[in-house]
Motif scaffolding. Structure first.
Motif, PDB file in Angstrom:
ATOM      1  N   PRO A  19      40.487  40.995  24.315  1.00 40.17           N
ATOM      2  CA  PRO A  19      39.755  42.018  25.045  1.00 40.17           C
ATOM      3  C   PRO A  19      39.450  41.576  26.462  1.00 40.17           C
ATOM      4  O   PRO A  19      39.277  40.394  26.742  1.00 40.17           O
ATOM      5  CB  PRO A  19      38.457  42.174  24.224  1.00 40.17           C
ATOM      6  N   ASP A 196      48.810  43.123  11.737  1.00 37.29           N
ATOM      7  CA  ASP A 196      47.348  43.160  11.651  1.00 37.29           C
ATOM      8  C   ASP A 196      46.777  41.782  11.316  1.00 37.29           C
ATOM      9  O   ASP A 196      45.766  41.351  11.878  1.00 37.29           O
ATOM     10  CB  ASP A 196      46.903  44.165  10.587  1.00 37.29           C
ATOM     11  N   ARG A 203      43.058  36.748  17.671  1.00 39.72           N
ATOM     12  CA  ARG A 203      41.803  37.090  18.358  1.00 39.72           C
ATOM     13  C   ARG A 203      40.613  36.330  17.805  1.00 39.72           C
ATOM     14  O   ARG A 203      39.661  36.020  18.518  1.00 39.72           O
ATOM     15  CB  ARG A 203      41.543  38.594  18.242  1.00 39.72           C
ATOM     16  N   PRO A 234      49.068  45.796  21.928  1.00 35.30           N
ATOM     17  CA  PRO A 234      48.274  45.849  23.160  1.00 35.30           C
ATOM     18  C   PRO A 234      48.492  44.613  24.016  1.00 35.30           C
ATOM     19  O   PRO A 234      48.225  43.503  23.599  1.00 35.30           O
ATOM     20  CB  PRO A 234      46.832  45.913  22.645  1.00 35.30           C
ATOM     21  N   THR A 258      50.719  48.429  27.008  1.00 36.66           N
ATOM     22  CA  THR A 258      51.582  48.184  25.871  1.00 36.66           C
ATOM     23  C   THR A 258      53.009  47.960  26.347  1.00 36.66           C
ATOM     24  O   THR A 258      53.390  48.383  27.437  1.00 36.66           O
ATOM     25  CB  THR A 258      51.568  49.360  24.884  1.00 36.66           C
ATOM     26  N   SER A 328      40.484  48.321  13.877  1.00 34.58           N
ATOM     27  CA  SER A 328      40.325  47.243  14.851  1.00 34.58           C
ATOM     28  C   SER A 328      40.434  47.712  16.286  1.00 34.58           C
ATOM     29  O   SER A 328      39.717  47.226  17.161  1.00 34.58           O
ATOM     30  CB  SER A 328      41.358  46.138  14.590  1.00 34.58           C
ATOM     31  N   ASP A 329      41.338  48.664  16.555  1.00 32.96           N
ATOM     32  CA  ASP A 329      41.580  49.061  17.941  1.00 32.96           C
ATOM     33  C   ASP A 329      41.749  50.558  18.140  1.00 32.96           C
ATOM     34  O   ASP A 329      42.003  51.003  19.254  1.00 32.96           O
ATOM     35  CB  ASP A 329      42.829  48.349  18.477  1.00 32.96           C
ATOM     36  N   GLN A 331      44.130  52.488  16.970  1.00 36.78           N
ATOM     37  CA  GLN A 331      45.512  52.987  16.983  1.00 36.78           C
ATOM     38  C   GLN A 331      45.631  54.192  16.055  1.00 36.78           C
ATOM     39  O   GLN A 331      45.019  54.238  14.996  1.00 36.78           O
ATOM     40  CB  GLN A 331      46.505  51.910  16.550  1.00 36.78           C
ATOM     41  N   THR A 368      34.275  51.098  13.659  1.00 35.78           N
ATOM     42  CA  THR A 368      34.106  50.463  14.957  1.00 35.78           C
ATOM     43  C   THR A 368      34.007  51.507  16.070  1.00 35.78           C
ATOM     44  O   THR A 368      34.370  52.669  15.902  1.00 35.78           O
ATOM     45  CB  THR A 368      35.303  49.556  15.260  1.00 35.78           C
ATOM     46  N   ALA A 370      35.900  51.547  18.656  1.00 36.01           N
ATOM     47  CA  ALA A 370      37.282  51.966  18.948  1.00 36.01           C
ATOM     48  C   ALA A 370      37.734  53.069  18.004  1.00 36.01           C
ATOM     49  O   ALA A 370      38.402  54.026  18.413  1.00 36.01           O
ATOM     50  CB  ALA A 370      38.218  50.764  18.847  1.00 36.01           C
TER      51      ALA A 370
END
Length: 527
Positions: A19, A196, A203, A234, A258, A328-329, A331, A368, A370
């Motif tokens: 991030p 994933d 991360r 990402p 991306t 998580s993000d 998507q 989350t 996101a």
């Protein structure tokens, strides 16, 4: 992969999958979008989970000692992707009629048949223990997953220090439709699972008692460039002289961050496949004729993102969904076209559009920022496109654990709010107040911020990026009202480096890194 492509991708991916820095912004005392009562309840639930999670590191160490071929951190990452470090205990009531997907068990989220592999049975035989221990004991459940992964690693000759070489083993381990059932889309689901796990390992995680040690992954070794494009991996754009990093065939898009294919026909084909441009397309064969566009249905899938993609392509109940959102993000995968009825809410299929969310209803860790932002973006798109669906009629009451039928006048609501259904998702942890605010960003007074530039004037831009025209200036210390936030070009400022921009009026945007809000992240809905 040729040497030039590998070298350039290696440079780009060195800065990838992390991030943007936001160092120095003091944390906010409260989340301005959250339901205060629900936030207090969620914090209490996380404290309970902390006690449960405190035992897991010792169990992971035992598993690594028994299976030393597994690279350090892999089991913790697997547990995060599968369960968010919660020992899953599906109730008997979650049998076929009351679930979307095969049930997963334990902290490692192992499947027990029901359309997926029988990982529980296989692991119990490998360990020489009863299945009940794999199902009920966290320590044995972790050992069971380690035994299954070790079996797949043995085929690859992976060294304990070589996480990048895990990808094929992770794909076979995933437990979706049996690996011998080959199809391009099933291969993609397994590829997404491996991604994933490695992304979590790269991360790292340190929150609410979850500890996944960060270990940098060399992505150009783990995946080919075409796979990184398919996965919409990402990537952070480097601060180079040029505005983008590129090779003969691929480039890192500075707006979406991306990896993209330079071939314009590839981008056109991808865009034509989806109804909502931020989504990627993976087709489900389960759909039928629709009669109208009357509402949006919010779901929690009771499973993982990659597992859901696999299940919605091949399941005995012919269930499907229009959109699926990763935790998580954020998507998004679209699996059924909007002009067709997906099979997700029984007698209401022909009139509603459905959004599934990765995760489990009894663990708020899955929901989350996101995910909320991405989901709200889909729903705002649907409200704008179909006149009968009004975002300002979305449910905004308290979350509950039970079925509660709402009137037809409520156009955005949960699976649990429809007649003739016994599902209770998205359940007690979904923040309907937050979601309503995200759907209706112009309905509030906004969030107050203060320009912080250490004495120099701040340019106000006509759009979210430094390439947009200057629409005015603001003095250091000026007060602003943030109506909504969006991603744009990367800026380095008082509070680090970020792509986040604040809209402070019609056609007026300023970088968040020059705005004191009392928060280290988003404080307003997506624009």
């Amino acid at each position: 992969m040729n040497r030039y492509l590998t070298t350039v991708l290696c440079a780009a991916l060195t800065a990838a999958f992390a991030p943007a820095a936001m160092a120095g912004k003091p944390a906010a005392a409260v989340d301005v979008l959250a339901d205060p009562a629900l936030s207090q309840s969620l914090n209490s639930a996380q404290n309970v989970l902390r006690v449960e999670r405190a035992h897991y590191p010792a169990y992971f160490r035992q598993a690594y000692a028994r299976y030393p071929s597994i690279p350090a951190g892999t089991l913790e990452s697997l547990a995060y992707v599968a369960s968010r470090w919660q020992h899953l205990r599906p109730a008997a009531s979650d049998a076929a009629g009351n679930r979307e997907m095969p049930r997963a068990y334990g902290v490692m989220g192992l499947y027990h048949g029901e359309g997926f592999a029988d990982q529980v049975g296989e692991a119990a035989r490998a360990l020489g223990v009863p299945e009940s221990r794999v199902l009920n004991e966290a320590s044995t459940n972790i050992l069971a997953a380690a035994a299954l992964l070790d079996r797949e690693i043995a085929r690859e000759g992976v060294r304990p220090s070589d996480a990048e070489a895990l990808r094929p083993a992770l794909q076979r381990y995933a437990g979706f439709v049996h690996a011998q059932a080959k199809s391009a889309m099933q291969d993609y689901a397994r590829l997404s699972f491996a991604f994933d796990v490695l992304l979590t390992l790269d991360r790292g995680v340190n929150e609410h008692g979850i500890a996944v040690p960060a270990r940098a992954v060399a992505w150009e070794r783990a995946f080919d460039a075409p796979d990184l494009v398919r996965l919409r991996a990402p990537l952070l754009r480097l601060n180079a002289d040029e505005d983008r990093i590129e090779t003969e065939r691929y480039f890192v898009d500075p707006d979406t961050q991306t990896l993209r294919d330079k071939d314009p026909s590839a981008a056109a084909t991808a865009a034509a496949a989806v109804d909502y441009v931020p989504a990627r397309w993976v087709a489900s064969p389960y759909h039928s004729e629709r009669t109208s566009y009357d509402s949006v249905t919010i779901h929690t899938v009771q499973g993982s993102y990659a597992g859901s993609i696999s299940w919605f392509q091949n399941n005995p109940n012919r269930v499907s969904i229009h959109y699926l959102v990763r935790s998580s993000d954020g998507q998004i995968t679209q699996m059924v076209r909007e002009n067709r009825a997906a099979h997700h809410v029984l007698s209401h299929n022909k009139t509603t559009l459905g959004i599934e969310h990765e995760g489990y209803v009894d663990n708020a860790s899955w929901y989350t920022t996101a995910m909320y932002n991405a989901s709200a973006g889909i729903t705002r798109h649907l409200c704008a496109k179909y006149s009968a669906i009004k975002c300002n009629t979305a449910f905004q009451g308290p979350a509950t654990r039970t079925v509660r039928v709402l009137p037809a006048s409520v156009k955005v609501k949960g699976h649990q709010h429809y007649s003739g259904n016994d599902h209770t998702d998205p359940g007690v942890n979904w923040d309907w107040s937050r979601y309503y605010k995200l759907l209706n960003p112009g309905g509030g007074t906004g969030v107050t911020g203060t320009v912080a530039t250490n004495g120099t004037p701040l340019n106000v831009r006509s759009g979210p990026g430094t390439s947009f025209a200057v629409a005015g200036t603001l003095a250091d210390g000026a007060s602003v009202t943030i109506q909504c936030q969006t991603n744009g070009s990367s800026v380095t400022g008082t509070y680090g480096t970020s792509t986040l921009w604040n809209r402070i009026g019609s056609g007026r945007f300023i970088p968040d890194v020059y705005t004191y809000t009392g928060s280290d992240g988003r404080v307003a809905p997506d624009c």
